[in-house]
Design a protein around this motif. Structure first.
Motif, PDB file in Angstrom:
ATOM      1  N   MET A 175       1.098  -1.124  -0.027  1.00  0.00           N
ATOM      2  CA  MET A 175       0.075   0.049   0.085  1.00  0.00           C
ATOM      3  C   MET A 175       0.890   1.198   0.074  1.00  0.00           C
ATOM      4  SD  MET A 175      -2.773   1.049   2.770  1.00  0.00           S
ATOM      5  CE  MET A 175      -1.644   2.525   3.465  1.00  0.00           C
ATOM      6  N   SER A 176       0.548   2.129  -0.849  1.00  0.00           N
ATOM      7  CA  SER A 176       1.377   3.478  -1.073  1.00  0.00           C
ATOM      8  C   SER A 176       0.854   4.548  -0.284  1.00  0.00           C
ATOM      9  CB  SER A 176       1.721   3.799  -2.374  1.00  0.00           C
ATOM     10  OG  SER A 176       1.407   4.896  -2.623  1.00  0.00           O
ATOM     11  N   ILE A 177       1.387   5.633   0.067  1.00  0.00           N
ATOM     12  CA  ILE A 177       0.704   6.646   0.672  1.00  0.00           C
ATOM     13  C   ILE A 177      -0.051   7.502  -0.338  1.00  0.00           C
ATOM     14  CG2 ILE A 177       2.930   8.276   0.212  1.00  0.00           C
ATOM     15  CD1 ILE A 177       2.332   9.422   2.541  1.00  0.00           C
ATOM     16  N   TRP A 178       0.176   7.277  -1.630  1.00  0.00           N
ATOM     17  CA  TRP A 178      -0.105   8.074  -2.664  1.00  0.00           C
ATOM     18  C   TRP A 178      -1.978   7.827  -2.797  1.00  0.00           C
ATOM     19  CZ3 TRP A 178       2.290  12.174  -2.889  1.00  0.00           C
ATOM     20  CH2 TRP A 178       3.783  11.849  -2.750  1.00  0.00           C
ATOM     21  N   GLU A 179      -2.136   6.528  -2.313  1.00  0.00           N
ATOM     22  CA  GLU A 179      -3.608   6.061  -2.280  1.00  0.00           C
ATOM     23  C   GLU A 179      -4.427   7.205  -1.650  1.00  0.00           C
ATOM     24  OE1 GLU A 179      -4.687   2.245  -0.731  1.00  0.00           O
ATOM     25  OE2 GLU A 179      -3.207   1.335  -1.588  1.00  0.00           O
ATOM     26  N   TYR A 180      -3.859   7.892  -0.733  1.00  0.00           N
ATOM     27  CA  TYR A 180      -4.873   9.012   0.179  1.00  0.00           C
ATOM     28  C   TYR A 180      -4.992  10.058  -0.613  1.00  0.00           C
ATOM     29  CZ  TYR A 180      -4.242   5.778   3.901  1.00  0.00           C
ATOM     30  OH  TYR A 180      -4.374   4.662   4.482  1.00  0.00           O
ATOM     31  N   ALA A 181      -4.378  10.206  -2.124  1.00  0.00           N
ATOM     32  CA  ALA A 181      -4.496  11.354  -2.699  1.00  0.00           C
ATOM     33  C   ALA A 181      -5.732  11.283  -3.530  1.00  0.00           C
ATOM     34  CB  ALA A 181      -3.130  11.284  -3.935  1.00  0.00           C
ATOM     35  N   ASN A 182      -6.534  10.040  -3.484  1.00  0.00           N
ATOM     36  CA  ASN A 182      -7.616   9.841  -4.035  1.00  0.00           C
ATOM     37  C   ASN A 182      -8.741  10.693  -3.068  1.00  0.00           C
ATOM     38  OD1 ASN A 182     -10.468   8.806  -3.907  1.00  0.00           O
ATOM     39  ND2 ASN A 182      -9.744   7.530  -5.376  1.00  0.00           N
ATOM     40  N   PRO A 183      -9.280  11.527  -3.358  1.00  0.00           N
ATOM     41  CA  PRO A 183     -10.334  12.411  -2.823  1.00  0.00           C
ATOM     42  C   PRO A 183     -11.371  11.618  -1.926  1.00  0.00           C
ATOM     43  CG  PRO A 183     -10.395  13.481  -4.816  1.00  0.00           C
ATOM     44  CD  PRO A 183      -9.379  12.218  -5.038  1.00  0.00           C
ATOM     45  N   VAL A 184     -11.930  10.557  -2.532  1.00  0.00           N
ATOM     46  CA  VAL A 184     -12.874  10.035  -1.676  1.00  0.00           C
ATOM     47  C   VAL A 184     -12.259   9.018  -0.747  1.00  0.00           C
ATOM     48  CG1 VAL A 184     -14.628   8.184  -1.851  1.00  0.00           C
ATOM     49  CG2 VAL A 184     -14.237   9.779  -3.811  1.00  0.00           C
ATOM     50  N   LYS A 185     -11.054   8.543  -0.884  1.00  0.00           N
ATOM     51  CA  LYS A 185     -10.215   7.718   0.022  1.00  0.00           C
ATOM     52  C   LYS A 185      -9.892   8.781   1.451  1.00  0.00           C
ATOM     53  CE  LYS A 185      -7.309   4.405   1.306  1.00  0.00           C
ATOM     54  NZ  LYS A 185      -7.288   2.803   1.375  1.00  0.00           N
ATOM     55  N   PHE A 186      -9.474   9.943   0.923  1.00  0.00           N
ATOM     56  CA  PHE A 186      -9.085  10.611   1.667  1.00  0.00           C
ATOM     57  C   PHE A 186     -10.107  11.027   2.810  1.00  0.00           C
ATOM     58  CE2 PHE A 186      -8.285  14.927   3.639  1.00  0.00           C
ATOM     59  CZ  PHE A 186      -6.994  15.050   4.139  1.00  0.00           C
ATOM     60  N   ILE A 187     -11.296  11.428   2.243  1.00  0.00           N
ATOM     61  CA  ILE A 187     -12.183  11.795   3.015  1.00  0.00           C
ATOM     62  C   ILE A 187     -12.831  10.730   3.889  1.00  0.00           C
ATOM     63  CG2 ILE A 187     -14.888  12.337   3.087  1.00  0.00           C
ATOM     64  CD1 ILE A 187     -14.540  14.072   0.917  1.00  0.00           C
ATOM     65  N   ARG A 188     -12.704   9.543   3.439  1.00  0.00           N
ATOM     66  CA  ARG A 188     -13.047   8.281   4.527  1.00  0.00           C
ATOM     67  C   ARG A 188     -12.179   8.289   5.421  1.00  0.00           C
ATOM     68  NH1 ARG A 188     -13.415   4.068   0.860  1.00  0.00           N
ATOM     69  NH2 ARG A 188     -14.684   5.183  -0.582  1.00  0.00           N
ATOM     70  N   THR A 189     -10.806   8.192   5.116  1.00  0.00           N
ATOM     71  CA  THR A 189      -9.828   8.056   6.054  1.00  0.00           C
ATOM     72  C   THR A 189      -9.794   9.379   7.193  1.00  0.00           C
ATOM     73  OG1 THR A 189      -8.501   7.280   4.528  1.00  0.00           O
ATOM     74  CG2 THR A 189      -7.458   7.666   6.441  1.00  0.00           C
ATOM     75  N   ALA A 190     -10.098  10.478   6.770  1.00  0.00           N
ATOM     76  CA  ALA A 190     -10.157  11.471   7.447  1.00  0.00           C
ATOM     77  C   ALA A 190     -11.236  11.440   8.532  1.00  0.00           C
ATOM     78  CB  ALA A 190     -10.286  13.097   6.735  1.00  0.00           C
ATOM     79  N   ASP A 191     -12.323  10.914   8.069  1.00  0.00           N
ATOM     80  CA  ASP A 191     -13.409  10.769   9.103  1.00  0.00           C
ATOM     81  C   ASP A 191     -13.080   9.726  10.112  1.00  0.00           C
ATOM     82  OD1 ASP A 191     -15.463  12.187   8.100  1.00  0.00           O
ATOM     83  OD2 ASP A 191     -16.364  11.092   6.504  1.00  0.00           O
ATOM     84  N   ARG A 192     -12.321   8.631   9.660  1.00  0.00           N
ATOM     85  CA  ARG A 192     -11.927   7.818  10.642  1.00  0.00           C
ATOM     86  C   ARG A 192     -11.231   8.440  11.686  1.00  0.00           C
ATOM     87  NH1 ARG A 192     -11.527   3.394   7.112  1.00  0.00           N
ATOM     88  NH2 ARG A 192      -9.535   3.971   7.051  1.00  0.00           N
ATOM     89  N   VAL A 193      -9.970   9.043  11.490  1.00  0.00           N
ATOM     90  CA  VAL A 193      -9.078   9.656  12.205  1.00  0.00           C
ATOM     91  C   VAL A 193      -9.320  10.750  13.210  1.00  0.00           C
ATOM     92  CG1 VAL A 193      -7.246   8.313  10.972  1.00  0.00           C
ATOM     93  CG2 VAL A 193      -7.677  10.655  10.430  1.00  0.00           C
ATOM     94  N   LEU A 194     -10.358  11.606  12.292  1.00  0.00           N
ATOM     95  CA  LEU A 194     -10.595  13.061  12.904  1.00  0.00           C
ATOM     96  C   LEU A 194     -10.876  13.108  14.487  1.00  0.00           C
ATOM     97  CD1 LEU A 194     -11.997  15.439  10.270  1.00  0.00           C
ATOM     98  CD2 LEU A 194     -10.267  15.883  11.966  1.00  0.00           C
ATOM     99  N   PRO A 195     -12.081  12.049  14.737  1.00  0.00           N
ATOM    100  CA  PRO A 195     -12.337  11.990  16.394  1.00  0.00           C
ATOM    101  C   PRO A 195     -11.083  11.815  17.127  1.00  0.00           C
ATOM    102  CG  PRO A 195     -13.827  10.613  15.045  1.00  0.00           C
ATOM    103  CD  PRO A 195     -12.711  11.081  14.021  1.00  0.00           C
ATOM    104  N   TRP A 196     -10.193  10.934  16.669  1.00  0.00           N
ATOM    105  CA  TRP A 196      -9.127  10.496  17.688  1.00  0.00           C
ATOM    106  C   TRP A 196      -7.958  11.917  17.607  1.00  0.00           C
ATOM    107  CZ3 TRP A 196      -9.730   6.241  20.373  1.00  0.00           C
ATOM    108  CH2 TRP A 196     -10.252   5.243  20.091  1.00  0.00           C
ATOM    109  N   LEU A 197      -8.051  12.268  16.484  1.00  0.00           N
ATOM    110  CA  LEU A 197      -6.855  13.587  16.332  1.00  0.00           C
ATOM    111  C   LEU A 197      -7.537  14.576  17.392  1.00  0.00           C
ATOM    112  CD1 LEU A 197      -5.637  14.027  12.690  1.00  0.00           C
ATOM    113  CD2 LEU A 197      -4.364  13.902  14.923  1.00  0.00           C
ATOM    114  N   SER A 198      -9.003  14.794  17.108  1.00  0.00           N
ATOM    115  CA  SER A 198      -9.272  16.038  17.775  1.00  0.00           C
ATOM    116  C   SER A 198      -9.174  15.582  19.432  1.00  0.00           C
ATOM    117  CB  SER A 198     -10.898  16.330  17.595  1.00  0.00           C
ATOM    118  OG  SER A 198     -10.947  15.929  16.180  1.00  0.00           O
ATOM    119  N   GLY A 199      -9.686  14.572  19.497  1.00  0.00           N
ATOM    120  CA  GLY A 199      -9.656  14.123  21.230  1.00  0.00           C
ATOM    121  C   GLY A 199      -8.133  14.362  21.905  1.00  0.00           C
TER     122      GLY A 199
END
Lengths: 218, 248, 204
Positions: free
Chosen positions: B1-25
């Motif tokens: 898996m490469s880091i560039w996968e997250y360059a896909n907007p949809v994938k980025f949004i999904r990942t961001a959705d998952r990590v945002l609560p943890w990050l903000s917390g």
């Protein structure tokens, strides 16, 4: 390239705005300063080099949007882009033309205006030298700003916002040379830095300007 | 898996959705801990009194003001080289955060400086550099706003960011040269090494809550960039959908 | 050398307007683009001229061989007719503008400032510029706009002469110039299916 330079110079002379406007603005700024800070000779002597630099910088800024906007409007920029000249050369020549029509007259006028601000003796030389060395950088950086905003309807104000922060190092070292020279201090290090900035931007920035112009022509 | 996968907007949004609560917390926990610890459970400085405690806001904000620009620089480079839209939008998203951090650093600096130096503002090299940095942020954001075509705006701002970085560094040296200034040296970073026994070193009592607070600001910055990038992507997606509807 | 475009997709403001365009333009031939307003003729010409990159496909034999004339003539109002032409001749490194002046019947206007010319006269000057570029492939966007019948005839004659010397011309025009060498390419058939802007695709 010479043809383009000559054309720009001829246009600047015929359109009337080139030499005259920047100079007149420079004169007015210099005249207004004593009205603002008071006529006391000691104070004017002290701030004269800085005022001359600020005045020259603003006069330079005033005419930046003419560098590319006119050619953009009448379509010659498109045609120039398809000509054998690389865009890097075109922006360099345009910056040179701007310097000859705006920067050079300012450099020559600055010592004269120094009289109005009671510039002390050694100041004339160093104001002249620092402006002669620094104004080419102002023109080249300004061309980059003009290239960034060339496609925009009201790009003038935005261009000032973009260009002025980029002018900071040139202004600091240039004014420092003028100030130190006027006060009889050693000017070596700011002079070298100013020369470094000028030659650096002349060598490197046209590539950025051309890249930006290519994006805008697309 | 490469880091560039997250360059896909949809994938980025999904990942961001998952990590945002943890990050903000994590950001909130670090910030609250660091600031409360710093404000209420550290002794007053023997020279500066309680005013020194603003350091827990001032230093992290100043660090992030610079790091945000660095992040924009990296993102701009990625956009220029690999043309991932997410990267350009992340740079765009980071700019207002960086500008805000610069303002916080300047404001807290003024509040700190008033009792210490007897003035709200001095043309000290560091203060001046931050003011110039703020102007760079303003120009960068204004250029993004001014250009309608998204890709053109991304290209132009990316080049401006590169050129601006060079000039920002030049300005930093120029300003240093121009005025030697009264700002204290970066004693915090020397404390970061925790090795030097110099007198200026910030003692651990102050350093540990400061590092917690810095961590909090870093996490806050990352969380905000994720959030704002998500917003930018969604706005862009909305525009794209509208455009498609119009042509269909 | 032929100008070959193959499987070309061109976009205006990021929206693909034409796709799958292909043509070959040999020396001595002319290709006339037809199609309703907004069908993408200008975009195609700008792409061939190298002012914007194609979204897909490739163009061979363009680049430094193209002389491009757009809607705007790129004239400087403060320069005379001769000065305008001489400037472009110098930029393209060619000698002599007399042929161009006479071909478009501009001798009498030679000393006039371009700003004082009528629209049709300006257009003639803009087209005369093509002759001083010395480039073999003319790419013309609506060259006959604001020309009267006599001027159109002059223009057609100039194009014919250019083709006769082994040049080629790619133009978008609705007027029949009576060129025997001209083929017609209707771009309507290449219209891109309505779809999102290329740069938006990642977001859908």
């Amino acid at each position: 390239m010479r043809a383009l330079l000559l054309r720009d110079l001829v246009l600047a002379v015929r359109a009337g705005g080139g030499f005259g406007l920047g100079l007149a603005f420079f004169l007015i700024v210099t005249v207004l300063v004593p009205f603002g800070v008071g006529p006391e000779t000691g104070l004017l002597t002290r701030i004269a080099p800085g005022i001359l630099w600020i005045g020259a910088l603003l006069a330079c800024l005033l005419s930046l949007d003419r560098i590319l906007a006119l050619d953009w409007e009448d379509g010659s920029l498109d045609l120039l882009a398809t000509a054998p000249l690389p865009l890097e050369a075109i922006v360099s020549v345009k910056a040179l033309a701007h310097w000859i029509t705006t920067g050079l007259p300012l450099v020559l006028a600055a010592p004269v205006l120094g009289v109005l601000l009671s510039l002390p003796g050694p100041g004339y030389l160093w104001v002249f030298v620092s402006l002669a060395l620094g104004t080419p950088a102002l023109s080249v950086i300004g061309t980059f700003g003009a290239a960034l905003t060339v496609g925009l309807k009201r790009g003038g104000l935005l261009m000032s916002l973009l260009v002025l922060p980029l002018y900071v190092p040139t202004l600091i070292f240039g004014a420092e040379v003028a100030r130190r020279g006027t006060e009889g201090l050693s000017v070596q290090s700011p002079l070298l830095m100013l020369a470094g900035i000028s030659f650096g931007v002349i060598a490197a920035l046209p590539f950025a300007s051309a890249a930006v112009l290519r994006v805008n022509l697309r | 898996m490469s880091i560039w996968e997250y360059a896909n907007p949809v994938k980025f949004i999904r990942t961001a959705d998952r990590v945002l609560p943890w990050l903000s917390g994590a950001a909130v926990i670090c910030l609250v801990t660091g600031l409360i610890w710093g404000f209420f459970f550290t002794p007053d400085d023997f020279r500066q009194g309680s005013t020194v405690k603003i350091i827990y806001l001032h230093v992290p904000a100043a660090l992030m003001a610079i790091n945000a620009w660095l992040m924009m620089l990296v993102a701009s480079l990625i956009w220029i080289v690999r043309r991932h839209h997410v990267s350009a939008l992340a740079a765009r998203a980071a700019a207002p955060i960086g500008a805000t951090m610069t303002v916080i650093a300047l404001a807290t600096g003024a509040i700190w400086g008033q009792p210490m130096w007897g003035t709200w503002w001095a043309w000290d090299p560091r203060l001046t550099s931050f003011l110039i940095l703020f102007l760079f942020y303003l120009g960068y954001m204004a250029l993004w706003e001014a250009i309608e075509n998204d890709d053109t705006a991304a290209d132009l701002t990316a080049i401006l960011c590169l050129v601006g970085s060079v000039f920002a560094i030049l300005s930093r040296y120029a300003v240093n040269f121009w005025n030697q200034g009264l700002h204290q040296g970066a004693s915090v970073m020397r404390a970061g090494a925790l090795a030097g026994d110099t007198e200026e070193r910030v003692s651990n009592v102050f350093a540990i809550p400061l590092f917690v607070s810095i961590a909090g600001f870093v996490l806050l910055f990352v969380a905000l960039v994720f959030l704002r990038t998500q917003t930018e992507i969604r706005a862009r997606r909305a525009r794209a959908l509208l455009a498609r509807e119009r042509v269909a | 050398m032929d100008l070959v475009a193959s499987d070309l997709t061109v976009a205006r403001g990021g929206v693909p307007v034409l796709e799958g365009v292909g043509f070959t333009l040999s020396p001595g031939r002319a290709l006339v683009l037809r199609g309703p307003n907004g069908s993408g003729k200008t975009t195609l010409l700008r792409t061939v001229a190298g002012l914007q990159p194609p979204v897909a496909g490739e163009i061979i034999g363009a680049g430094e061989r193209i002389a491009y004339a757009a809607h705007a003539d790129g004239l400087k109002a403060m320069l005379s007719v001769v000065e305008n032409l001489s400037f472009w001749a110098a930029v393209f490194g060619t000698q002599g503008i007399d042929d161009a002046l006479s071909a478009f019947n501009l001798e009498e206007l030679a000393g006039r400032a371009a700003g004082t010319l009528s629209a049709g006269q300006k257009r003639r000057l803009g087209l005369a510029r093509l002759m001083v570029t010395g480039r073999p492939v003319w790419v013309l966007d609506e060259p006959t706009v604001s020309l009267d019948a006599a001027s159109v005839a002059l223009f057609a004659e100039a194009v014919r002469a250019h083709l006769g010397q082994g040049g080629a011309a790619l133009m978008a025009t609705h007027i029949d110039l009576g060129l025997a060498e001209a083929e017609i390419l209707d771009v309507t058939g290449f219209r891109a299916k309505p779809r999102a802007r290329a740069e938006d695709e990642a977001f859908l």
